[in-house]
Design an enzyme around this catalytic site. Sequence first.
Site, PDB file in Angstrom:
ATOM      1  N   ARG A 173       0.897  -1.187  -0.060  1.00  0.00           N
ATOM      2  CA  ARG A 173      -0.112   0.057   0.090  1.00  0.00           C
ATOM      3  C   ARG A 173       0.690   1.360   0.043  1.00  0.00           C
ATOM      4  O   ARG A 173       0.440   1.957  -0.531  1.00  0.00           O
ATOM      5  CB  ARG A 173      -1.059  -0.248   1.195  1.00  0.00           C
ATOM      6  CG  ARG A 173      -1.797  -1.047   0.759  1.00  0.00           C
ATOM      7  CD  ARG A 173      -3.657  -0.826   2.227  1.00  0.00           C
ATOM      8  NE  ARG A 173      -4.274  -1.559   1.608  1.00  0.00           N
ATOM      9  CZ  ARG A 173      -5.162  -1.959   2.675  1.00  0.00           C
ATOM     10  NH1 ARG A 173      -5.276  -1.509   3.846  1.00  0.00           N
ATOM     11  NH2 ARG A 173      -6.400  -2.782   1.985  1.00  0.00           N
ATOM     12  N   LYS A 215     -16.456 -19.403   3.453  1.00  0.00           N
ATOM     13  CA  LYS A 215     -18.035 -18.683   3.861  1.00  0.00           C
ATOM     14  C   LYS A 215     -18.676 -18.279   3.011  1.00  0.00           C
ATOM     15  O   LYS A 215     -18.868 -17.241   1.828  1.00  0.00           O
ATOM     16  CB  LYS A 215     -18.136 -17.704   5.771  1.00  0.00           C
ATOM     17  CG  LYS A 215     -17.515 -18.729   6.283  1.00  0.00           C
ATOM     18  CD  LYS A 215     -17.453 -18.495   7.843  1.00  0.00           C
ATOM     19  CE  LYS A 215     -17.214 -19.381   8.772  1.00  0.00           C
ATOM     20  NZ  LYS A 215     -17.767 -18.051   9.857  1.00  0.00           N
ATOM     21  N   GLY A 223      -7.895  -9.258   0.253  1.00  0.00           N
ATOM     22  CA  GLY A 223      -7.433  -9.945   1.565  1.00  0.00           C
ATOM     23  C   GLY A 223      -6.489 -10.680   1.671  1.00  0.00           C
ATOM     24  O   GLY A 223      -5.460 -10.926   0.504  1.00  0.00           O
ATOM     25  N   GLY A 235     -11.799  -4.794   2.030  1.00  0.00           N
ATOM     26  CA  GLY A 235     -13.641  -4.968   2.227  1.00  0.00           C
ATOM     27  C   GLY A 235     -14.220  -3.578   1.064  1.00  0.00           C
ATOM     28  O   GLY A 235     -15.179  -3.480   0.427  1.00  0.00           O
TER      29      GLY A 235
HETATM   30  C1  3PG Z   1      -8.680  -1.510   5.029  1.00  0.00           C
HETATM   31  O1  3PG Z   1      -8.085  -2.532   5.604  1.00  0.00           O
HETATM   32  O2  3PG Z   1      -9.735  -2.800   4.756  1.00  0.00           O
HETATM   33  C2  3PG Z   1      -8.936  -0.262   4.959  1.00  0.00           C
HETATM   34  O3  3PG Z   1      -7.814   0.206   4.904  1.00  0.00           O
HETATM   35  C3  3PG Z   1      -9.893   0.522   6.045  1.00  0.00           C
HETATM   36  O4  3PG Z   1      -9.818  -0.067   7.077  1.00  0.00           O
HETATM   37  P1  3PG Z   1     -11.530  -0.392   8.306  1.00  0.00           P
HETATM   38  O5  3PG Z   1     -12.018  -1.427   7.753  1.00  0.00           O
HETATM   39  O6  3PG Z   1     -11.076  -0.059   9.381  1.00  0.00           O
HETATM   40  O7  3PG Z   1     -12.552   0.701   8.022  1.00  0.00           O
HETATM   41 MG    MG Z   2     -10.790  -3.751   6.909  1.00  0.00          MG
END
Ligand code: 3PG
Ligand code: MG
Length: 401
Positions: free
Chosen positions: A39, A200, A357, A380
Amino acid sequence: MPDPGLRTLDDLDVAGRTVLVRLDLNVPMQDGEVADATRIERSVPTVKELLNKGAKVAVLAHFGRPKGKREPSMSLKPLCGPLGHALGVEVAFAEDCIGAPARRAVAALQPGQVLLLENLRFHAGEEKNDPTFADALAGLGEIYVDDAFSAAHRAHASITGLAERLPAAAGRLMQAEVEALSRALDHPERPLAALVGGAKVSTKLELLGNLIERVDLLVLGGGMANTFLLARGVEVGRSLCEREMADTAREIMAKAQDKGCGIVLPTDGRIAKEFKAGTPSEVVAIEQVPGDAMILDIGPRSVASIEERLEGCRTVVWNGPLGAFEIPPFDAGTSAVARKVAELTAAGRLMSVAGGGDTLSALAHAGALERLSYVSTAGGAFLEWLEGKELPGVAVLRRSA
Ligand code: 3PG
Ligand code: MG
């Protein structure tokens, strides 16, 4: 494909101006060291471009989830070194992101210099998008650049609040993410396939619901495939599986059929009695999983069938590993498919986008990370995009066009 609604760095005149740049520096740390600098590295082009154009750059970022309190273990200070190293310049630090320390540090900036402000989430106003907090941030600069696609699913003060208060544009990383994802999902060359793995079904219901409306082929692997197998009457032994989701899986398969979306499930699997290194394992047909065994990877027949189908596709989006890739030999299926995707991409036959992820670790493990068309740094935010949701951080940059 350029996104006509999105303002970019090309639309800004930044020379001599103070630019607030929102980055996602929420990197994995281990014993005070950055464990994966992806990142940080991906943030470099935007910051460098702004510095080269003579801007004064003040970087805003969050780290962890300190829930509105000053939490020393979540300070951004340890990231000044790695960020400076990646940029090739010194990075100054301000002990707070608003108030006197922030104002002093910003006032000291010269064109071509960069400053990192302390964790935004030390203030409760950040996550609440509190107007007073957003005003305080906006007061620090003249222009806002958002390069934090991976936080674009959060309608926080430093994301939507700032874009509403200052002339705003997407940074180069944000631009690349939005363009790649639009190309893969909104305006794809067809056939379009989705590879979806992970543990899942329950965490990916919305994602699966959206994808079957859009893709021509949905290839399922990982633990979630077991739930679908069970829903088709296959006994999966002690495999990871959500029995209570079988009806939901059947509904998804019926809806996919209505929409003309093919679903591909494993036809064989590598099984073992335990999930640990060195445990004996074997490949069996999917109907022959013994009651005391677990499916830990897709088998070679499944791999061959996925590879053959990918040959006929023009676009693929990928989220989630197809097996328990953390321990060999259960990485074989994911790695083989990753290499195939990389190979077809290199040959110009496939546009490939992956994210979320574990997906990145799995692709890196297969040596395929750099060889896909685009790999998102988002977790996310990438999932919410696949769910078909509008990301507030992207929407606000379009509105300000
Ligand atoms: C992440 O790592 O997915 C982003 O930086 C967002 O972080 P958060 O899920 O704590 O909002
Ligand atoms: Mg996150």
